[in-house]
Write an enzyme that holds these catalytic residues in place. Sequence first.
Site, mmCIF file in Angstrom:
data_model
loop_
_atom_site.group_PDB
_atom_site.id
_atom_site.type_symbol
_atom_site.label_atom_id
_atom_site.label_comp_id
_atom_site.label_asym_id
_atom_site.label_seq_id
_atom_site.Cartn_x
_atom_site.Cartn_y
_atom_site.Cartn_z
ATOM 1 C CG HIS A 243 -1.768 1.138 1.463
ATOM 2 N ND1 HIS A 243 -3.119 1.124 1.204
ATOM 3 C CD2 HIS A 243 -1.502 2.380 1.944
ATOM 4 C CE1 HIS A 243 -3.648 2.298 1.522
ATOM 5 N NE2 HIS A 243 -2.679 3.083 1.968
ATOM 6 C CD GLU A 244 1.596 3.526 3.747
ATOM 7 O OE1 GLU A 244 1.724 4.582 3.069
ATOM 8 O OE2 GLU A 244 0.640 3.345 4.513
ATOM 9 C CG HIS A 247 0.177 6.215 -0.569
ATOM 10 N ND1 HIS A 247 -0.972 6.622 -1.214
ATOM 11 C CD2 HIS A 247 -0.239 5.644 0.600
ATOM 12 C CE1 HIS A 247 -2.025 6.310 -0.482
ATOM 13 N NE2 HIS A 247 -1.618 5.712 0.618
#
Length: 327
Positions: A243-244, A247
């Site tokens: 997920h990170e 980003h």
Amino acid sequence: MGLRPNLLTRRTAGVASTTLALLLSTAAVGVVPAASAFSAAPTEACAEPADVHSDARVKAGAHAKHEPNELTAKETREREADLAAALRERANFRAGAGAAALATVTIPVVVHVIQEDSTRAGGNIPDSMINSQISVLNQAYAGATGGAATAFSFQLQKINRVTNPAWFPIVQGSSAERSMKSSLREGGKNTLNIYLGELSDDLLGWATFPKRRLDSMDGVVVLTESLPGGTATNYNQGDTGTHEVGHWLNLYHTFQGGCRASGDGVSDTPAEAEPAYQCPTGRDTCTATGLDPITNFMDYTYDTCMYQFTAGQAERMLTAWNAYRAA
């Protein structure tokens, strides 16, 4: 979409094997300039937006005191305008240098393990968990868990262990976080620096978005025990890292913008009014076509629930890479 029944089996197998950390995906994605779903970006050069936001993942039921906020509509428009400006700059540079945009990317990874002491509770995790995290990233970004294949693979370059109680836990937005990253960050724009440790305020992790000018804050912070085999119940299969990194490669949350037409700026992720937690199969919070994308890596669901990026997200990440991080 519901939970894929064989996802947990695949992830468990990934935890047991550390040799996959050295395997590189060769999935290729064509480079297509991203057409923003946000308000049209200005055609003139624009100033790079201030880096006032990073983005986080939060546990179900947690209410972090300092959870990084979602971008406002204005901030999102600024970021999209900056992406358009960066793409123009890169296109002019490549035309002069006779260089082509990249279609496949191997990202070097430097992992910093922030420890309070030499105990597991103090952050001292084995190398095997880190190798398994790299394997999870490679599976997710290659589409091996069921989503679209992206252009990206990950190669672990170094594990850097640092015992410093002043940096444990890692506090988002603090002077200690800035000191930690300023002291430890390695490599250029193309190098992924991952900082592992105990985190403040119930956060699972956070990341910076790409910028035209590299600074020491660039990178990803992840809760140590969210790595494969960790103790963070429901969040211990490595997808906080997935997920990170999304980003870091310029993806917003699937619920960015709520039900507004622009949403997360990716046309094939259905609109979602707010974060999804646990695994609410069949949830539909917007009137636009499609159920909420609860199985997308950029939502907030349990690791066992998320397994995919979309083709549009893959395109957006590659476009941003060629704009911001390519050499």
